[in-house]
Motif scaffolding. Structure first.
Motif, PDB file in Angstrom:
ATOM      1  N   GLU A 129      20.563 -30.286  16.427  1.00 15.73           N
ATOM      2  CA  GLU A 129      21.561 -30.647  15.496  1.00 15.73           C
ATOM      3  C   GLU A 129      21.112 -31.073  14.377  1.00 15.73           C
ATOM      4  O   GLU A 129      21.107 -30.887  13.221  1.00 15.73           O
ATOM      5  CB  GLU A 129      22.706 -31.090  16.091  1.00 15.73           C
ATOM      6  N   GLU A 130      20.321 -32.327  14.478  1.00 16.57           N
ATOM      7  CA  GLU A 130      19.538 -32.849  13.460  1.00 16.57           C
ATOM      8  C   GLU A 130      18.399 -31.903  12.989  1.00 16.57           C
ATOM      9  O   GLU A 130      18.484 -32.023  11.544  1.00 16.57           O
ATOM     10  CB  GLU A 130      18.927 -34.156  14.047  1.00 16.57           C
ATOM     11  N   LEU A 131      17.736 -31.129  13.818  1.00 23.53           N
ATOM     12  CA  LEU A 131      16.988 -30.324  13.092  1.00 23.53           C
ATOM     13  C   LEU A 131      17.416 -29.104  12.265  1.00 23.53           C
ATOM     14  O   LEU A 131      17.187 -28.628  11.177  1.00 23.53           O
ATOM     15  CB  LEU A 131      16.093 -29.786  14.176  1.00 23.53           C
ATOM     16  N   LEU A 227      14.717 -21.111  10.572  1.00 18.14           N
ATOM     17  CA  LEU A 227      16.120 -21.303  11.448  1.00 18.14           C
ATOM     18  C   LEU A 227      16.124 -20.364  12.775  1.00 18.14           C
ATOM     19  O   LEU A 227      16.717 -20.647  13.506  1.00 18.14           O
ATOM     20  CB  LEU A 227      17.328 -20.939  10.527  1.00 18.14           C
ATOM     21  N   GLN A 228      15.662 -19.046  12.360  1.00 18.97           N
ATOM     22  CA  GLN A 228      15.688 -18.061  13.525  1.00 18.97           C
ATOM     23  C   GLN A 228      14.829 -18.602  14.842  1.00 18.97           C
ATOM     24  O   GLN A 228      15.221 -18.735  15.771  1.00 18.97           O
ATOM     25  CB  GLN A 228      15.229 -16.844  12.953  1.00 18.97           C
ATOM     26  N   ASP A 229      13.807 -19.256  14.436  1.00 20.81           N
ATOM     27  CA  ASP A 229      12.770 -19.911  15.405  1.00 20.81           C
ATOM     28  C   ASP A 229      13.782 -21.078  15.998  1.00 20.81           C
ATOM     29  O   ASP A 229      13.336 -21.114  17.303  1.00 20.81           O
ATOM     30  CB  ASP A 229      11.469 -20.326  14.643  1.00 20.81           C
ATOM     31  N   LEU A 230      14.535 -21.791  15.485  1.00 24.78           N
ATOM     32  CA  LEU A 230      15.279 -23.004  15.765  1.00 24.78           C
ATOM     33  C   LEU A 230      16.124 -22.267  16.881  1.00 24.78           C
ATOM     34  O   LEU A 230      16.312 -22.827  18.025  1.00 24.78           O
ATOM     35  CB  LEU A 230      15.901 -23.755  14.754  1.00 24.78           C
ATOM     36  N   SER A 231      16.896 -21.224  16.552  1.00 26.20           N
ATOM     37  CA  SER A 231      17.939 -20.825  17.350  1.00 26.20           C
ATOM     38  C   SER A 231      17.209 -19.998  18.608  1.00 26.20           C
ATOM     39  O   SER A 231      17.655 -20.346  19.789  1.00 26.20           O
ATOM     40  CB  SER A 231      18.511 -19.305  16.758  1.00 26.20           C
ATOM     41  N   PRO A 358       0.825 -31.351  25.906  1.00 23.19           N
ATOM     42  CA  PRO A 358       2.046 -32.029  26.238  1.00 23.19           C
ATOM     43  C   PRO A 358       2.559 -32.628  25.020  1.00 23.19           C
ATOM     44  O   PRO A 358       2.457 -34.208  25.087  1.00 23.19           O
ATOM     45  CB  PRO A 358       1.294 -32.814  27.360  1.00 23.19           C
ATOM     46  N   LYS A 359       2.970 -32.423  24.266  1.00 24.77           N
ATOM     47  CA  LYS A 359       3.589 -32.901  23.101  1.00 24.77           C
ATOM     48  C   LYS A 359       5.374 -32.661  22.859  1.00 24.77           C
ATOM     49  O   LYS A 359       5.734 -31.692  23.594  1.00 24.77           O
ATOM     50  CB  LYS A 359       3.119 -32.603  21.767  1.00 24.77           C
ATOM     51  N   ASP A 360       5.979 -33.370  22.145  1.00 27.23           N
ATOM     52  CA  ASP A 360       7.445 -33.158  21.968  1.00 27.23           C
ATOM     53  C   ASP A 360       7.354 -32.267  20.757  1.00 27.23           C
ATOM     54  O   ASP A 360       7.179 -32.388  19.721  1.00 27.23           O
ATOM     55  CB  ASP A 360       8.142 -34.425  21.398  1.00 27.23           C
ATOM     56  N   GLU A 361       8.034 -30.781  21.032  1.00 27.33           N
ATOM     57  CA  GLU A 361       8.055 -29.897  20.067  1.00 27.33           C
ATOM     58  C   GLU A 361       8.913 -30.122  18.896  1.00 27.33           C
ATOM     59  O   GLU A 361       8.627 -29.954  17.711  1.00 27.33           O
ATOM     60  CB  GLU A 361       8.492 -28.463  20.723  1.00 27.33           C
ATOM     61  N   VAL A 362      10.061 -30.858  19.173  1.00 22.82           N
ATOM     62  CA  VAL A 362      10.996 -31.345  17.862  1.00 22.82           C
ATOM     63  C   VAL A 362      10.238 -32.127  17.153  1.00 22.82           C
ATOM     64  O   VAL A 362      10.205 -32.074  15.697  1.00 22.82           O
ATOM     65  CB  VAL A 362      12.292 -31.899  18.542  1.00 22.82           C
ATOM     66  N   THR A 363       9.462 -33.393  17.636  1.00 26.08           N
ATOM     67  CA  THR A 363       8.757 -34.028  16.729  1.00 26.08           C
ATOM     68  C   THR A 363       7.698 -33.245  15.653  1.00 26.08           C
ATOM     69  O   THR A 363       7.377 -33.558  14.443  1.00 26.08           O
ATOM     70  CB  THR A 363       7.956 -34.924  17.309  1.00 26.08           C
ATOM     71  N   VAL A 364       7.045 -32.337  16.400  1.00 24.25           N
ATOM     72  CA  VAL A 364       6.031 -31.379  15.783  1.00 24.25           C
ATOM     73  C   VAL A 364       6.661 -30.674  14.740  1.00 24.25           C
ATOM     74  O   VAL A 364       6.065 -30.257  13.521  1.00 24.25           O
ATOM     75  CB  VAL A 364       5.333 -30.507  16.882  1.00 24.25           C
ATOM     76  N   VAL A 365       7.800 -30.093  14.986  1.00 24.91           N
ATOM     77  CA  VAL A 365       8.479 -29.407  14.123  1.00 24.91           C
ATOM     78  C   VAL A 365       8.671 -30.032  12.698  1.00 24.91           C
ATOM     79  O   VAL A 365       8.869 -29.687  11.720  1.00 24.91           O
ATOM     80  CB  VAL A 365       9.592 -28.478  14.893  1.00 24.91           C
ATOM     81  N   SER A 366       9.266 -31.204  13.143  1.00 23.15           N
ATOM     82  CA  SER A 366       9.724 -32.296  11.978  1.00 23.15           C
ATOM     83  C   SER A 366       8.594 -32.524  11.277  1.00 23.15           C
ATOM     84  O   SER A 366       8.584 -32.577   9.917  1.00 23.15           O
ATOM     85  CB  SER A 366      10.412 -33.412  12.475  1.00 23.15           C
ATOM     86  N   GLN A 367       7.251 -32.639  11.682  1.00 21.86           N
ATOM     87  CA  GLN A 367       6.371 -33.021  10.915  1.00 21.86           C
ATOM     88  C   GLN A 367       5.680 -31.761  10.231  1.00 21.86           C
ATOM     89  O   GLN A 367       5.369 -31.704   9.099  1.00 21.86           O
ATOM     90  CB  GLN A 367       5.085 -33.371  11.934  1.00 21.86           C
ATOM     91  N   LEU A 368       6.167 -30.676  10.776  1.00 20.15           N
ATOM     92  CA  LEU A 368       5.808 -29.337  10.226  1.00 20.15           C
ATOM     93  C   LEU A 368       6.687 -28.860   8.945  1.00 20.15           C
ATOM     94  O   LEU A 368       6.058 -28.549   7.887  1.00 20.15           O
ATOM     95  CB  LEU A 368       5.862 -27.968  11.166  1.00 20.15           C
ATOM     96  N   PHE A 369       8.023 -29.563   9.028  1.00 21.90           N
ATOM     97  CA  PHE A 369       8.550 -29.392   7.925  1.00 21.90           C
ATOM     98  C   PHE A 369       8.361 -30.300   6.605  1.00 21.90           C
ATOM     99  O   PHE A 369       8.330 -29.988   5.531  1.00 21.90           O
ATOM    100  CB  PHE A 369      10.064 -29.794   8.353  1.00 21.90           C
ATOM    101  N   MET A 370       7.802 -31.570   7.142  1.00 25.70           N
ATOM    102  CA  MET A 370       7.504 -32.157   5.998  1.00 25.70           C
ATOM    103  C   MET A 370       6.025 -31.834   5.237  1.00 25.70           C
ATOM    104  O   MET A 370       6.176 -31.737   3.911  1.00 25.70           O
ATOM    105  CB  MET A 370       7.100 -33.629   6.616  1.00 25.70           C
ATOM    106  N   MET A 371       5.165 -31.131   6.204  1.00 24.01           N
ATOM    107  CA  MET A 371       4.010 -30.602   5.611  1.00 24.01           C
ATOM    108  C   MET A 371       4.519 -29.258   4.724  1.00 24.01           C
ATOM    109  O   MET A 371       4.011 -29.225   3.566  1.00 24.01           O
ATOM    110  CB  MET A 371       3.166 -30.042   6.646  1.00 24.01           C
ATOM    111  N   GLN A 372       5.283 -28.495   4.994  1.00 28.00           N
ATOM    112  CA  GLN A 372       5.942 -27.272   4.201  1.00 28.00           C
ATOM    113  C   GLN A 372       6.587 -27.943   2.848  1.00 28.00           C
ATOM    114  O   GLN A 372       6.559 -27.174   2.120  1.00 28.00           O
ATOM    115  CB  GLN A 372       6.859 -26.539   5.060  1.00 28.00           C
TER     116      GLN A 372
END
Length: 744
Positions: A129-131, A227-231, A358-372
């Protein structure tokens, strides 16, 4: 559920359907709460064995039935799904069916459901939900940027309209201004400013269109795909938890191994993209991209969409092009670098999804969003610079080749400094501007982009002083008239007789007193009519010398009243013939100096006879002072009430007060002189032309006059080829269709 070769995406298929897609994804995330509740309730019911399990399965079958449509195709699909359900719902149905067949449960399984299924569901639901909210915020930011681009374009459009209006105002002022040269210079400068702003407006249109294209074809599709990827990521996580719950059942309930195996098979068939495909298929609709922005001419300045490419405009375009080109290389390199970082982070995310990282994907997606987001900001700047460069290059070519650009630095001038471009003082509390560190060129902030790229390079102190003097002379020459003004036909043959050259002939002690009285009333001798070519009114001649020029007598004091008459040849008591009670009189409230042909200079306090009142609202009245006739501003004149008894002349020839005084009391007269109000434009003091409306016309904007058939107007400007004429009504000058009027 068959395999699909080409997987469609939200960004490529749904375009601007972010809001309904977001609601659909939010429903899927909220649905995790239902599943979490299911497992928590399941943990309790497991202890009550099969009776409770059957009731629970029935309950969630009903819940699924209520949400089946919204979970499968969203709340507002373009095509109803009928009895079809999404792949996840189909799997969920199998899950509940398996549950109905199970009747043997115990305490350990119920405890494991809470610790290994329900709690992780709550955790991932919160993070998903946060993402999702991050997606919404970013989409709103993109939309705000798009609307901001439109707003900036409207602002530049408004600025362009305002400067066009200012050009028109300067043009009108130049027709009636006292200082024709200065007014004409201001008008030309305003035209140059208008051209620059027009170019900025055209550039802004291209930039806005490019941003709009990027928004609908790159930025928004990227968010939709994410958003599709999140779903789909939610589906993957949900499948994992379902698989875990199924494994727990399989290990604890060997009796129901067959049912659990079947359930596991159904779960593996629930591919992440199948739900998205069904949603896309039932929500596809016609998408129409907004039209590109086009040039809109100002309602007061009829123009086309062609770039202004004269030499003055090229200076501005060269500076803009140079600025954009200097930034373009760095911006492109920065965009490439950030794109590589984004791609690298995407590969990390895929490794996490594949289970090799072995990483947290939600954290990686958050970092990816910042880069984008960072990439998006830099790419907008790059796109703006590219469009500016291509637009200017297409219009005038690469005008930066061979240019010698100034090394401008922002500067605060602590001493009075003039701009080397426009010649005006750099004003302000901080007096900020630009200073070339090589040649010393100074200019306003507003003039920076208008400065020609002609820097001579680094100069010595003496060379800078010389260049400064030359630049100031060139700038000041812009404020001077470029040609000799054409004299009016009615005064072309007159000798040059003015108050200034009359004063130059004063060499005695009377010159000082006469100079002190310059701002006082004019002497009667100065009211003598000049020699005019062609027919003249009777009894208006004055003595002239044998050479044909007007005699310039030095006036020490006015002659006695017995030798002065309002008209040559009249007697002191003969004024009754012209001062009849039927004439309307007025009194000058302020001193007025004639500024054009047909105007009359009159001092403050003098009484005049009103010949033609201001009945048309033009702001001017025709009066007679003595035997002189001319126009004065209506606001400078006070209408006197008619006198019941005409004044009688006593026959005395008393000497009137001296116009010139030797006393010191008149020295301060000039300083205390009252200044009159602003004078209305007077149409060049030409003979008024009237037109009559042949048809009725209703104004379409505030710049047009409405007309009734047979209504008369004062013609200000005839049709210049655009089908419109300018007329005056009630003191207001506006446009009317030229084909609707005729001369009278």
């Amino acid at each position: 559920m068959a395999e699909v070769e080409a997987v469609p995406t939200f960004g490529s298929e749904l375009k601007d359907g972010f809001k309904p897609a977001n609601v659909w994804v939010a429903n899927g995330i909220a649905w995790l709460g239902d599943i979490e509740s299911f497992y928590r309730e399941r943990s309790v019911i497991e202890k009550e064995y099969s009776a409770k399990l059957t009731a629970l399965a029935k309950k969630y079958f009903e819940k699924k039935a209520r949400k089946s449509a919204s979970l499968s195709v969203g709340d507002s699909p373009t095509m109803t799904p009928g009895s079809l359900e999404s792949a996840s719902l189909t799997t969920w149905t199998t899950h509940l069916t398996t549950l109905e067949k199970r009747a043997d449960e115990h305490e350990r399984y119920g405890n494991e459901l809470v610790t290994r299924v329900a709690d992780p569901l709550k955790h991932i639901s919160t993070r998903f939900e946060e993402l999702r909210k991050r997606h919404v915020e970013y989409a709103e930011k993109l939309e705000k940027e798009r609307e901001g681009s439109y707003a900036d374009l409207r602002k530049i459009k408004g600025k362009y309209d305002a400067v066009c209006q200012e050009v028109e105002s300067k043009r009108k002022k130049s027709e009636s201004a006292f200082d024709k040269a200065k007014a004409q210079s201001a008008f030309q400068q305003q035209i140059l400013e208008m051209n620059n702003i027009k170019n900025s407006y055209l550039i802004a249109i291209n930039v806005t269109n490019k941003h709009k294209e990027k928004y609908y074809h790159e930025y928004l599709p990227e968010v939709m795909d994410s958003l599709q990827d999140l779903s789909e990521f939610r589906t993957i996580k949900l499948n994992g938890l379902w698989t875990l719950a199924a494994s727990l059942e399989n290990s604890m309930l060997q009796q129901s191994a067959g049912q659990v195996d079947h359930l596991s098979q159904e779960i593996t068939r629930n591919l992440p993209h199948l739900d998205s495909m069904m949603y896309i298929r039932h929500n596809m609709g016609g998408f129409k991209e907004p039209y590109d922005k086009t040039f809109e001419p100002s309602p007061v300045w009829h123009d086309d969409d062609a770039m202004v490419v004269d030499e003055t405009a090229k200076v501005y375009l060269r500076n803009v092009l140079n600025k954009s080109k200097s930034q373009l290389g760095d911006l492109r390199r920065e965009v490439d670098r950030k794109k590589r970082e984004v791609e690298q982070m995407k590969r990390v995310k895929q490794k996490i999804r594949d289970g090799t990282e072995p990483k947290d994907e939600v954290t990686v997606v958050s970092q990816l969003f910042m880069m984008q987001e960072d990439l998006h900001q830099v790419d907008r700047k790059r796109l703006t610079a590219e469009v500016e460069t291509s637009t200017i290059t297409a219009a005038v070519g690469d005008v930066t080749l061979g240019a010698k650009n100034h090394n401008f630095k922002s500067q605060t001038f602590k001493i009075p400094t003039n701009c080397d471009l426009c010649g005006e003082r750099i004003w302000g509390l901080s007096a900020k501007g630009f200073d070339c560190r090589d040649c010393g060129y100074t200019c306003h902030n507003k003039c920076e982009m208008k400065v020609p790229a002609e820097c001579p390079g680094e100069q010595t102190k003496e060379e800078r002083k010389k260049l400064k003097q030359e630049r100031q002379e060139a700038a000041n020459s812009l404020l001077k008239p470029t040609g000799t003004p054409v004299a009016s036909t009615s005064h072309s043959e007159l000798p040059d007789l003015t108050r200034s050259n009359t004063m130059n002939s004063l060499s005695s002690g009377y010159a000082a007193s006469a100079q002190r009285s310059m701002s006082g009333p004019l002497s009667p001798a100065e009211d003598a009519p000049p020699e005019l070519p062609g027919p003249r009114p009777p009894a208006t001649t004055i003595p002239t010398s044998t050479t044909g020029t007007v005699r310039k007598n030095r006036v020490i004091a006015p002659p006695p009243a017995a030798y002065i008459s309002e008209l040559p040849g009249s007697t002191p008591d003969g004024g009754a013939s012209r001062g009849s009670s039927s004439e309307q009189k007025g009194k000058m409230l302020y001193t007025f100096e004639a500024g054009g042909e047909g105007e009359l200079s009159i001092v403050e306090g003098r009484e005049v006879v009103i010949l033609e009142p201001d009945n048309t609202g033009s702001g001017w009245v025709k009066v007679r002072a003595g035997y002189k006739e001319g126009l004065v501003p209506t606001t400078y004149l006070e209408i006197l009430p008619p006198s019941a008894i005409a004044p009688q002349h006593t026959g005395q020839s008393a000497r009137p007060p001296s116009t010139y005084s030797n006393s010191g009391s008149s020295i301060g007269t000039s300083a205390g002189k009252k200044k009159g109000p602003a004078v209305a434009p007077r149409r060049g003091a030409k003979k008024l032309k009237y037109v009559e409306a042949m048809y009725e016309y209703t104004a379409q904007s505030e710049n047009e006059h409405s007309m009734a058939e047979g209504e008369r107007f004062v013609l200000i400007r005839e049709d210049q080829g655009d089908g419109w004429a300018e007329v005056e009504k009630g003191g207001s000058t506006k446009s009317v269709p030229a084909s609707y009027i005729r001369n009278v």
